[in-house]
Scaffold this motif. Structure first.
Motif, PDB file in Angstrom:
ATOM      1  N   ASN A  97       0.837  -1.194   0.000  1.00 30.16           N
ATOM      2  CA  ASN A  97       0.000   0.000   0.000  1.00 30.16           C
ATOM      3  C   ASN A  97       0.872   1.244   0.000  1.00 30.16           C
ATOM      4  O   ASN A  97       2.045   1.192   0.351  1.00 30.16           O
ATOM      5  CB  ASN A  97      -0.909   0.012   1.232  1.00 30.16           C
ATOM      6  N   PHE A  98       0.262   2.348  -0.423  1.00 30.91           N
ATOM      7  CA  PHE A  98       0.910   3.655  -0.332  1.00 30.91           C
ATOM      8  C   PHE A  98       0.356   4.395   0.876  1.00 30.91           C
ATOM      9  O   PHE A  98      -0.840   4.300   1.198  1.00 30.91           O
ATOM     10  CB  PHE A  98       0.668   4.475  -1.603  1.00 30.91           C
ATOM     11  N   PHE A  99       1.229   5.152   1.549  1.00 31.13           N
ATOM     12  CA  PHE A  99       0.868   5.870   2.759  1.00 31.13           C
ATOM     13  C   PHE A  99       1.334   7.324   2.677  1.00 31.13           C
ATOM     14  O   PHE A  99       2.304   7.644   1.982  1.00 31.13           O
ATOM     15  CB  PHE A  99       1.531   5.221   3.985  1.00 31.13           C
ATOM     16  N   ASP A 100       0.627   8.166   3.423  1.00 28.42           N
ATOM     17  CA  ASP A 100       1.053   9.550   3.628  1.00 28.42           C
ATOM     18  C   ASP A 100       1.505   9.707   5.070  1.00 28.42           C
ATOM     19  O   ASP A 100       0.824   9.246   5.996  1.00 28.42           O
ATOM     20  CB  ASP A 100      -0.105  10.527   3.367  1.00 28.42           C
ATOM     21  N   MET A 123       7.001  -1.484  14.462  1.00 22.98           N
ATOM     22  CA  MET A 123       5.899  -1.011  13.628  1.00 22.98           C
ATOM     23  C   MET A 123       4.587  -1.500  14.218  1.00 22.98           C
ATOM     24  O   MET A 123       4.462  -2.672  14.594  1.00 22.98           O
ATOM     25  CB  MET A 123       6.042  -1.514  12.186  1.00 22.98           C
ATOM     26  N   GLY A 124       3.634  -0.593  14.306  1.00 24.04           N
ATOM     27  CA  GLY A 124       2.301  -0.952  14.766  1.00 24.04           C
ATOM     28  C   GLY A 124       1.277  -0.513  13.739  1.00 24.04           C
ATOM     29  O   GLY A 124       1.372   0.592  13.192  1.00 24.04           O
ATOM     30  N   ALA A 125       0.317  -1.378  13.431  1.00 25.71           N
ATOM     31  CA  ALA A 125      -0.723  -1.065  12.446  1.00 25.71           C
ATOM     32  C   ALA A 125      -2.096  -1.212  13.078  1.00 25.71           C
ATOM     33  O   ALA A 125      -2.342  -2.151  13.839  1.00 25.71           O
ATOM     34  CB  ALA A 125      -0.606  -1.984  11.236  1.00 25.71           C
ATOM     35  N   VAL A 126      -2.971  -0.272  12.764  1.00 23.50           N
ATOM     36  CA  VAL A 126      -4.358  -0.320  13.235  1.00 23.50           C
ATOM     37  C   VAL A 126      -5.263  -0.282  12.016  1.00 23.50           C
ATOM     38  O   VAL A 126      -5.146   0.617  11.175  1.00 23.50           O
ATOM     39  CB  VAL A 126      -4.689   0.866  14.163  1.00 23.50           C
ATOM     40  N   LEU A 127      -6.150  -1.253  11.910  1.00 17.16           N
ATOM     41  CA  LEU A 127      -7.082  -1.339  10.784  1.00 17.16           C
ATOM     42  C   LEU A 127      -8.489  -1.522  11.322  1.00 17.16           C
ATOM     43  O   LEU A 127      -8.738  -2.372  12.178  1.00 17.16           O
ATOM     44  CB  LEU A 127      -6.715  -2.509   9.868  1.00 17.16           C
ATOM     45  N   LEU A 128      -9.426  -0.707  10.829  1.00 18.91           N
ATOM     46  CA  LEU A 128     -10.829  -0.834  11.193  1.00 18.91           C
ATOM     47  C   LEU A 128     -11.634  -1.210   9.967  1.00 18.91           C
ATOM     48  O   LEU A 128     -11.382  -0.710   8.865  1.00 18.91           O
ATOM     49  CB  LEU A 128     -11.367   0.481  11.763  1.00 18.91           C
ATOM     50  N   LEU A 160       1.789   7.216   9.853  1.00 17.63           N
ATOM     51  CA  LEU A 160       1.418   7.105   8.448  1.00 17.63           C
ATOM     52  C   LEU A 160      -0.057   6.733   8.344  1.00 17.63           C
ATOM     53  O   LEU A 160      -0.582   6.006   9.187  1.00 17.63           O
ATOM     54  CB  LEU A 160       2.239   6.013   7.748  1.00 17.63           C
ATOM     55  N   LYS A 161      -0.726   7.227   7.298  1.00 22.29           N
ATOM     56  CA  LYS A 161      -2.098   6.795   7.037  1.00 22.29           C
ATOM     57  C   LYS A 161      -2.203   6.303   5.598  1.00 22.29           C
ATOM     58  O   LYS A 161      -1.616   6.871   4.679  1.00 22.29           O
ATOM     59  CB  LYS A 161      -3.098   7.925   7.296  1.00 22.29           C
ATOM     60  N   SER A 162      -2.943   5.200   5.445  1.00 25.95           N
ATOM     61  CA  SER A 162      -3.098   4.584   4.136  1.00 25.95           C
ATOM     62  C   SER A 162      -3.865   5.508   3.192  1.00 25.95           C
ATOM     63  O   SER A 162      -4.768   6.237   3.610  1.00 25.95           O
ATOM     64  CB  SER A 162      -3.843   3.254   4.276  1.00 25.95           C
ATOM     65  N   GLN A 163      -3.508   5.447   1.930  1.00 25.84           N
ATOM     66  CA  GLN A 163      -4.205   6.246   0.927  1.00 25.84           C
ATOM     67  C   GLN A 163      -5.482   5.575   0.436  1.00 25.84           C
ATOM     68  O   GLN A 163      -6.297   6.217  -0.233  1.00 25.84           O
ATOM     69  CB  GLN A 163      -3.277   6.525  -0.257  1.00 25.84           C
ATOM     70  N   THR A 164      -5.681   4.295   0.776  1.00 20.71           N
ATOM     71  CA  THR A 164      -6.844   3.577   0.245  1.00 20.71           C
ATOM     72  C   THR A 164      -7.669   2.863   1.307  1.00 20.71           C
ATOM     73  O   THR A 164      -8.811   2.487   1.036  1.00 20.71           O
ATOM     74  CB  THR A 164      -6.390   2.534  -0.794  1.00 20.71           C
ATOM     75  N   LEU A 165      -7.119   2.640   2.510  1.00 22.49           N
ATOM     76  CA  LEU A 165      -7.812   1.884   3.543  1.00 22.49           C
ATOM     77  C   LEU A 165      -7.909   2.685   4.833  1.00 22.49           C
ATOM     78  O   LEU A 165      -7.182   3.667   5.009  1.00 22.49           O
ATOM     79  CB  LEU A 165      -7.077   0.563   3.832  1.00 22.49           C
TER      80      LEU A 165
END
Length: 243
Positions: A97-100, A123-128, A160-165
């Motif tokens: 994925n791409f992130f900003d 690295m920690g990722a949070v997905l809802l 970072l925040k995903s550009q698509t999710l």
């Protein structure tokens, strides 16, 4: 030379590729990913790095790219995936994925999270499953600001925040693996995230891992300068570099 993750997306955007190796010995896989890194430079990748999970079975490829339009990004994606042919024989691409980048802090006042080969990164990722990315990114920013000052041993961190999710990723660079472990053992990321999120948001997926930086793109440049090819030596290029 260091690789870095900027604290904002004014000029650069970030890509992350996650691989699960299918081979026991990953030396050949690493070489294929290093070759992939070199090939991306002609496509606008400013610098890249490879992170290897210390305890898990995951390898991350990091790339920082000059910003481009969505249309050009689709073209870039269509170009990048076929370039992973050699890698696909040895690893499964499980996510990309791409992130900003939208926030960050460092102890030395730098505007980026800098790291070198051999450094420890968490690295920690949070997905809802159901969320507005802005709501999620604000919540994770609040968590980041409340935690970073108390994270003894953390050199820098970036959000970072995903550009698509509806996904955010936090990256921290540590002084040592021991200090990183100490922080992990005394914190509970899931319980710290929940109070900042809407109670109606279900299916919260929190992932966390610790990586060793095993390669940054500047390593190849250094190796090129220290071990020039015989043809370059014949042409006297090495002498010109020293001068």
């Amino acid at each position: 030379m260091a690789c870095f993750v900027p604290f904002n997306s004014r000029n650069l955007e970030i890509s992350l590729f996650a691989f699960r190796p299918m081979v026991v010995v990953v030396d050949e896989l690493m070489e294929a990913l290093k070759h992939f890194s070199l090939c991306t430079e002609s496509l606008g990748c400013v610098h890249s790095a490879i992170f290897r999970s210390i305890h898990g079975n995951m390898i991350m490829w990091y790339g920082a790219w000059w910003k481009r339009s969505n249309e050009n990004k689709d073209t870039l994606n269509a170009t990048l995936l076929p370039m992973l042919g050699d890698v696909s024989r040895m690893a499964i691409l499980i996510d990309h994925n791409f992130f900003d980048a939208y926030a960050g802090e460092s102890r030395d006042g730098s505007p980026a999270a800098k790291f070198f080969t051999g450094d420890t990164i968490s690295m920690g990722a949070v997905l809802l499953s159901r969320s507005n990315i802005d709501d999620l990114s604000y919540a994770c920013l609040a968590i980041f600001r409340s935690r970073f000052a108390k994270m003894e041993g953390a050199v820098s961190g970036v959000c970072l925040k995903s550009q698509t999710l509806a996904r955010t990723v936090s990256i921290f660079v540590w002084k040592s693996l021991q200090l990183c472990y100490s922080w992990i053992l005394t914190s509970d990321r899931r319980s710290e995230v929940l109070p900042y999120l809407d109670k109606d948001q279900l299916s919260l997926d929190v992932k966390y891992d610790v990586f060793r930086v095993v390669y940054v793109s500047s390593d190849s440049a250094m190796r090129y300068q220290l071990n020039p090819s015989p043809k370059l030596l014949e042409n006297g290029v090495e002498g010109r570099k020293v001068m």
